[in-house]
Structures are given as C-alpha cells and as structure tokens.
Design an enzyme around this catalytic site. Structure first.
Site, PDB file in Angstrom:
ATOM      1  N   SER A 331     -35.307   0.558 -85.589  1.00  0.00           N
ATOM      2  CA  SER A 331     -34.084  -0.199 -85.385  1.00  0.00           C
ATOM      3  C   SER A 331     -33.324   0.202 -84.118  1.00  0.00           C
ATOM      4  CB  SER A 331     -33.203  -0.064 -86.627  1.00  0.00           C
ATOM      5  OG  SER A 331     -32.230  -1.058 -86.639  1.00  0.00           O
ATOM      6  N   ASP A 342     -38.118  -1.112 -70.567  1.00  0.00           N
ATOM      7  CA  ASP A 342     -38.146  -2.385 -69.842  1.00  0.00           C
ATOM      8  C   ASP A 342     -37.462  -2.287 -68.484  1.00  0.00           C
ATOM      9  OD1 ASP A 342     -39.547  -3.514 -71.877  1.00  0.00           O
ATOM     10  OD2 ASP A 342     -37.939  -4.818 -72.606  1.00  0.00           O
ATOM     11  N   LYS A 356     -38.615  -2.518 -86.692  1.00  0.00           N
ATOM     12  CA  LYS A 356     -37.508  -3.167 -87.413  1.00  0.00           C
ATOM     13  C   LYS A 356     -36.592  -3.811 -86.380  1.00  0.00           C
ATOM     14  CE  LYS A 356     -33.553  -2.576 -90.419  1.00  0.00           C
ATOM     15  NZ  LYS A 356     -32.659  -3.279 -89.484  1.00  0.00           N
TER      16      LYS A 356
END
Length: 493
Positions: A331, A342, A356
């Site tokens: 999460s 990224d 999740k």
C-alpha cells in the site's frame, strides 16, 4: 410485545424510506449537467424516456430490497427461538454486507475502535511499554523512548507484578492493556521487579500521549535516541519506516535534517514489512525526495480522478537512494517506492511487493463510536501503471513494485525470520554491559543496497564531485502543499 415489534418494524421502514430518499436525491443531483454544459446525461443518451423508466425501476427494486431487510430483522427479533440483541443483528448484517466486498473493507465495532485508532495514528494514552506474557507474568519487552515508563526507569525484562495493587500473575494481555491505558493525565500504580533482583519497586506513572516510533535507525545512541548514520566513512544513512502514520513525515524530516547537516552522501530507505498507513503521509514523504512531477493518482467509481504532484520547496536532493522492499511491503510503502523508482530518484532493491493498490476511507459511524473502512478508489503510480493485484492476476501482469533490473534478491523464509528477530533485539531499549553489544543481523538485501550506494558515491568522486559536499536541502518552512481532503484516508494497514 407484538405492538412494540410492529412499531419497531414501522420505524425500520421509515428509516429505509429516508435512506432511499437520500440516495435518490443524490442520484438526481449527480445527473445534473456541469456548469457550461447544456446537455444532461439523459438527453445525451438519446433515450430520456427509457433512462427515466429504468431509473424508476431501479428505485422500486431498491425500496423492495430495503423492505425485505426490515421484514427479515423483524421476524428474527420476534420469532427466533432465543433472544438476540438488535445490535448483534445489525452488526451481523453489516459484516455480511462487507463480506461481499474486497478484503480491505471492514467494520470496526465500538469495542475495537480505540485499538483501530491507535494502529492508524500510532499514538495512545498510556505509560509507554511493549509487553508480553512470560512464565505467567506480564513482562516488559521494551519501554518506548521518551514515554512515562522510560523516564521512570522501566527497563526491558522488568516484570510488572502488580497493577493498582492487584497481583498480575496470570493476567492476559488484553486485561493488562485495559488497565494500563487510560485518560491522559491520570495515574496508574505499578509494582515492578527488575531482572536479577528479588526486590520490587512501586511506581506511580502518569498516563500521557504515547507516540509509537515509525522512523527507526540501525542502532541506538548512548541516550537511546536513534543513530541513523550506518557507514561513517562513506556517510551512508539507514532509515526504516515501519508505518505511515500522522507523525511519520515530521519524524523522517527531522532525521533527514540532521543527516543533511552531517554531510550525508547516500540513504538506505527500508520499507520492508511496512503494511502501509495514511495516504497523506505517503504523499508527503514522496514530496520530500521528488521536486516535481506526479506522485500518485487515484480514481474511484463515485470519485473523480485526483492527482498529487511534487513541489520543489524542502526537497532533499543531491544523494542516491536505495529503497528496500519485500513481499510484505504494501500500500503506502508501494506508493513511495513506485514514485521514487518512476522518477529515477531511487533504486528499488529486494523483492516484488505485496500488490495493494486500493484506498480506504475511514467513515465514522455513531458519532465516532464505530467506523467503516471502505474501499473507495484505486491508485496508480506516476507512470500510470497499476499496483493492485487483482484476483486471478498472474506473475506476468503489472502489479506491485518490482525491484530494478539486477537488484532482485529474495530471502528465504528462515532468513526473514532471523532478520525480524535480529532487528527486534537491536530495537529494544536495554542497558547493556560494557562488553555487551547489540546482536549482529545478517541482511543480504541491506548489503546489496550498501554496495550500490558506495558504487554511486565512488562514481561521483571519480567525476570530480566534492565527496564532502552536503546534500541540497532548501531550509524552508514545512511544505505548504499537502494532500487536501485525504486527512482520514488510509492507503493500507
């Protein structure tokens, strides 16, 4: 009895009609065109009559289902062979509805609400100790740094033999917690027996707000605060974030400020075993390391897409980051690791994460006496890729966060167990003898992260960068840009 039950059934039908009316009204409002849009959804479909008829049919079906529910409750209440409280029936009905949803949505009843808030906020009113039951006695695993118990001299291994004058032999953990926790400012009397000493000591400890640390280092200093600098020669820091609570950002920023002043050249950010927490906390922490661009976006069936972007002020830059994750990182920890990956701000090392990618809203019920944790949206990483592992997803599908190429390193189950135990022993606040050292921890993933950072630091020096140069940190006020509206939103845990 029949008259009372009939009245109660009538009340249920009135309530059902009220809910139905509220939902129908909300639906009508949602159908209204936006400002500047001269075409409503019904007109745009080309079949306004058909849409209206279908809407009326759906409304009628919903009303009939509500009446079915009220009739069922009434029949059970009046005719079931044994007496059963109406609260039991209602809570069972709520749990039954939630079982039809995903695994992350759940109902928190009144008797569990305090424990739930403690888990989310990582703070509570108490004396500040971690305890277990050993040989029938309530035993202190460790005091919490800065807590009333810590300040009073409670140490690891202490047995709490009495609470408020009552012998604690055979007490359960739940019973002990109920007695030790309480209203802030009140006192609780405990009698402790220190390890290796038959004498006991009575203490009157005043309950305070106890904050559980979520930002940890590798070892403690002599004053029991955390030492975050792991490699003095290369000035590599090591920080573990165990959860994303209300105070995690402030704790992390304070640690980074100290490290920046000491000339930190590299950082290991350990998110292993981190189950998640508050979405706002994850966004704020990403914003500490990324100066611009998308952090995360969310979108739900009844919620428009929201995008959170980074801001330049207060960004910690100028040093490489190695992010450690494993199969239990979930999460909010996936939001952070995906964002840094990224944006090429950090290299992810370890194992593929849990997967999740859903967001739960905490909805207070009964004026805060109970709550509903409801999945309302899913989130996407900056690249737009999915994180959530949907049912039936294969290993080849996009979900979770994968380590960067060449940095996949999976630990065996025994290694994981030994790692957890070793870390726990090093975390304990314990007065060690002059020749007693904290146990060493064998951690292949950490070794790989350190190797990566030393290589990056070496390359900077080879390129002519000043190895003693401090990281770039804008010493500005706290970042003003916070995730608006997500104060009670959790991305996991």
């Amino acid at each position: 009895m029949k008259r009372l039950s009939a009245n109660w059934r009538c009340l249920w039908l009135v309530a059902a009609c009220f809910v139905f009316g509220q939902l129908a009204g909300a639906s009508a409002l949602a159908e209204e065109p936006a400002a500047g849009d001269s075409t409503s959804k019904a007109t745009a479909s080309g079949k306004p009559g058909v849409d209206a008829a279908k809407g009326a049919q759906d409304d009628e079906e919903y009303y009939e289902l509500l009446r079915l529910f009220a009739d069922t409750v009434d029949q059970i209440d009046r005719n079931y062979v044994k007496d059963i409280s109406r609260r039991q029936l209602m809570e069972a009905a709520i749990r039954g509805m939630i079982e039809e949803l995903d695994q992350y949505s759940n109902y928190i009843p009144p008797e569990e609400i305090d424990r739930f808030r403690t888990g989310v906020e990582s703070e509570f009113g108490g004396i500040g100790i971690q305890v277990s039951i050993e040989d029938g006695w309530l035993t202190v695993i460790s005091p919490i740094y800065g807590s009333p118990a810590y300040e009073a001299g409670v140490i690891a291994g202490d047995q709490i033999v009495e609470i408020e004058g009552e012998n604690s032999k055979g007490i359960t953990l739940d019973e002990a917690v109920k007695k030790l926790k309480g209203k802030v400012g009140t006192k609780v009397k405990v009698t402790v027996r220190h390890p290796g000493d038959e004498k006991t000591e009575e203490m009157a400890l005043e309950r305070q707000i106890v904050r559980v640390e979520t930002v940890l280092g590798d070892l403690r200093n002599d004053d029991d605060s955390w030492d975050y600098l792991y490699d003095d020669d290369n000035k590599i820091a090591y920080i573990r974030v165990t959860a994303f609570s209300r105070h995690t950002t402030d704790e992390l920023k304070a640690a980074l400020d100290k490290l920046a002043k000491s000339g930190m050249q590299g950082l290991v950010l350990d998110l292993r075993f981190n189950p998640g927490g508050l979405l706002t906390s994850a966004i704020e922490i990403c914003d500490l390391f990324v100066s611009e661009g998308k952090i995360v976006s969310t979108e739900g069936r009844n919620a428009p897409e929201r995008v959170w972007n980074a801001h330049g002020k207060g960004t910690f830059a100028g040093f490489p980051i190695a992010v450690l994750v494993n199969r239990y990182s979930a999460s909010a920890s996936e939001i952070v690791s995906a964002c840094l990956q990224d944006h090429q701000r950090g290299v992810v090392i370890g194992e593929r994460t849990w997967g999740k990618g859903s967001v739960q809203n905490i909805i207070e019920l009964e004026e805060g006496k109970s709550a509903l944790k409801l999945t309302t949206a899913g989130y996407l990483r900056p690249s737009g890729k999915n994180i959530h592992k949907f049912e039936g997803a294969s290993d080849d599908d996009d979900w979770g966060v994968r380590p960067n190429d060449g940095y996949l390193l999976r630990l065996e189950d025994k290694e994981l167990t030994d790692l957890v135990r070793g870390r726990r022993d090093r975390d304990v606040i314990k007065k060690r003898g002059p020749d007693e050292k904290a146990p060493e921890v064998v951690d292949r993933q950490l070794v790989k992260a350190l190797d990566y950072l030393r290589e990056q630091i070496g390359e900077k020096k080879m390129a002519g960068d000043d190895g003693d140069k401090k990281p770039d940190v804008e010493d500005a006020e706290k970042k003003a840009a916070r995730a608006d509206g997500a104060k009670k939103t959790t991305a996991g845990g």
